[in-house]
Design a protein around this motif. Structure first.
Motif, PDB file in Angstrom:
ATOM      1  N   UNK A  86      56.332 -71.581  34.678  1.00 37.90           N
ATOM      2  CA  UNK A  86      56.170 -71.566  36.123  1.00 37.90           C
ATOM      3  C   UNK A  86      56.051 -73.008  36.620  1.00 37.90           C
ATOM      4  N   UNK A  95      51.408 -75.687  46.975  1.00 37.16           N
ATOM      5  CA  UNK A  95      52.185 -74.439  47.010  1.00 37.16           C
ATOM      6  C   UNK A  95      51.736 -73.496  45.898  1.00 37.16           C
ATOM      7  N   UNK A  96      52.269 -72.282  45.945  1.00 37.18           N
ATOM      8  CA  UNK A  96      51.996 -71.309  44.902  1.00 37.18           C
ATOM      9  C   UNK A  96      52.882 -71.536  43.700  1.00 37.18           C
ATOM     10  N   UNK A  97      52.819 -70.626  42.753  1.00 35.19           N
ATOM     11  CA  UNK A  97      53.602 -70.758  41.527  1.00 35.19           C
ATOM     12  C   UNK A  97      54.960 -70.091  41.685  1.00 35.19           C
ATOM     13  N   UNK A 137      44.767 -69.409  54.921  1.00 34.19           N
ATOM     14  CA  UNK A 137      45.290 -70.420  54.016  1.00 34.19           C
ATOM     15  C   UNK A 137      44.171 -71.363  53.574  1.00 34.19           C
ATOM     16  N   UNK A 165      44.343 -64.336  41.102  1.00 36.31           N
ATOM     17  CA  UNK A 165      44.102 -65.406  40.157  1.00 36.31           C
ATOM     18  C   UNK A 165      43.211 -66.453  40.827  1.00 36.31           C
ATOM     19  N   UNK A 179      42.367 -70.581  40.621  1.00 39.73           N
ATOM     20  CA  UNK A 179      42.760 -71.880  40.073  1.00 39.73           C
ATOM     21  C   UNK A 179      41.663 -72.889  40.409  1.00 39.73           C
ATOM     22  N   UNK A 190      44.380 -71.956  35.635  1.00 34.91           N
ATOM     23  CA  UNK A 190      44.674 -70.706  36.353  1.00 34.91           C
ATOM     24  C   UNK A 190      44.275 -69.521  35.490  1.00 34.91           C
ATOM     25  N   UNK A 235      44.943 -67.320  44.240  1.00 41.93           N
ATOM     26  CA  UNK A 235      46.330 -66.898  44.388  1.00 41.93           C
ATOM     27  C   UNK A 235      46.448 -65.397  44.204  1.00 41.93           C
ATOM     28  N   UNK A 238      56.250 -62.132  38.097  1.00 40.92           N
ATOM     29  CA  UNK A 238      55.182 -62.094  39.080  1.00 40.92           C
ATOM     30  C   UNK A 238      55.508 -63.079  40.197  1.00 40.92           C
ATOM     31  N   UNK A 258      54.161 -65.124  43.415  1.00 44.00           N
ATOM     32  CA  UNK A 258      52.888 -65.639  43.872  1.00 44.00           C
ATOM     33  C   UNK A 258      52.886 -65.935  45.363  1.00 44.00           C
ATOM     34  N   UNK A 259      51.724 -65.734  45.972  1.00 40.83           N
ATOM     35  CA  UNK A 259      51.512 -66.161  47.341  1.00 40.83           C
ATOM     36  C   UNK A 259      51.233 -67.646  47.399  1.00 40.83           C
ATOM     37  N   UNK A 260      51.075 -68.203  48.598  1.00 44.57           N
ATOM     38  CA  UNK A 260      50.878 -69.652  48.763  1.00 44.57           C
ATOM     39  C   UNK A 260      49.478 -70.125  48.416  1.00 44.57           C
ATOM     40  N   UNK A 282      42.795 -71.764  49.916  1.00 44.33           N
ATOM     41  CA  UNK A 282      41.923 -72.848  49.456  1.00 44.33           C
ATOM     42  C   UNK A 282      40.531 -72.634  50.010  1.00 44.33           C
TER      43      UNK A 282
END
Lengths: 109, 115
Positions: free
Chosen positions: A35, A41-43, B9, B35, B37, B43, B90, B104, B106-108, B111
């Motif tokens: 990834x 940004x996301x993965x 966000x 998830x 991070x 992660x 995430x 999978x 992932x969303x942005x 934070x």
């Protein structure tokens, strides 16, 4: 994570090849993934390889798998500035992904 | 036409507060994940739901409670926020139960900063 290990940093000159290495512990993992995470940004899934394959190529990306040594690598040919990001190796087991700590790749001009 | 979206966000809050993070996917996927991070970019999966049923629940404090009102949504509620909860959270989704060849998405990320 402790099950998947990667080197933390890689600096490469623009136009050269980058090689990111990863080792994993679960020999029953059926799929292994790479990834990419750009800043803020996301993965994003780059590529994955099934465990009965040794190599997979997708344009500038080449994945090599050594199942005996549980070693996975990602080679990026002709590295560009847009390739600067964190690259995560992941293995699948028990319906979840276990990620490495990520390799931060910096591309210098 | 965002595939996996999260709100908010950014979230800055005081220690001890209760907050929720929301996730929605419009891909028609059956499985959704949360998830965490941390500041070192490590992660780790927290939860996974398949068709509104919990299938993965890692060792996460019970202050974290996921809720899936339908298979397109997976929200994360956190009670009594602590400094160590500061991280990027995430959300992700996949067609099947994930892992074995399932991509999978992932969303942005959200934070979260706890002061």
């Amino acid at each position: 994570g402790e099950d998947v290990e990667q080197s933390l940093f890689l600096s490469v000159r623009e136009g050269d090849s980058s090689v990111i290495n990863c080792t994993y512990t679960d020999s029953s993992s059926t799929y292994l993934y790479w990834y990419k995470q750009e800043p803020g940004a996301g993965l994003q899934l780059l590529t994955y390889i099934f465990s009965n394959m040794d190599m997979k190529q997708d344009q500038r990306l080449t994945v090599l798998l050594n199942k005996k040594d549980k070693h996975l690598s990602l080679r990026i040919a002709d590295t560009q500035t847009g390739d600067s990001a964190i690259y995560f190796c992941a293995e699948s087991n028990d319906y979840k992904l276990s990620f490495g700590a990520g390799t931060t790749v910096t591309v210098r001009a | 036409d965002t595939a996996v979206s999260q709100t908010p966000k950014y979230l800055v809050t005081q220690m001890g507060n209760d907050k929720s993070i929301k996730c929605e996917q419009n891909l028609g996927h059956d499985t959704m994940y949360w998830y965490k991070q941390d500041s070192k970019k490590f992660l780790k999966i927290m939860f996974s739901y398949n068709n509104k049923e919990l299938i993965i629940n890692e060792t996460v404090p019970n202050r974290f409670s996921p809720k899936s009102p339908d298979k397109a949504h997976l929200n994360l509620h956190i009670n009594s926020l602590e400094l160590g909860d500061s991280a990027v959270y995430f959300c992700a989704s996949s067609q099947g139960t994930g892992g074995t060849g399932e991509t999978q998405y992932f969303g942005p990320g959200t934070r979260l900063l706890v002061l």
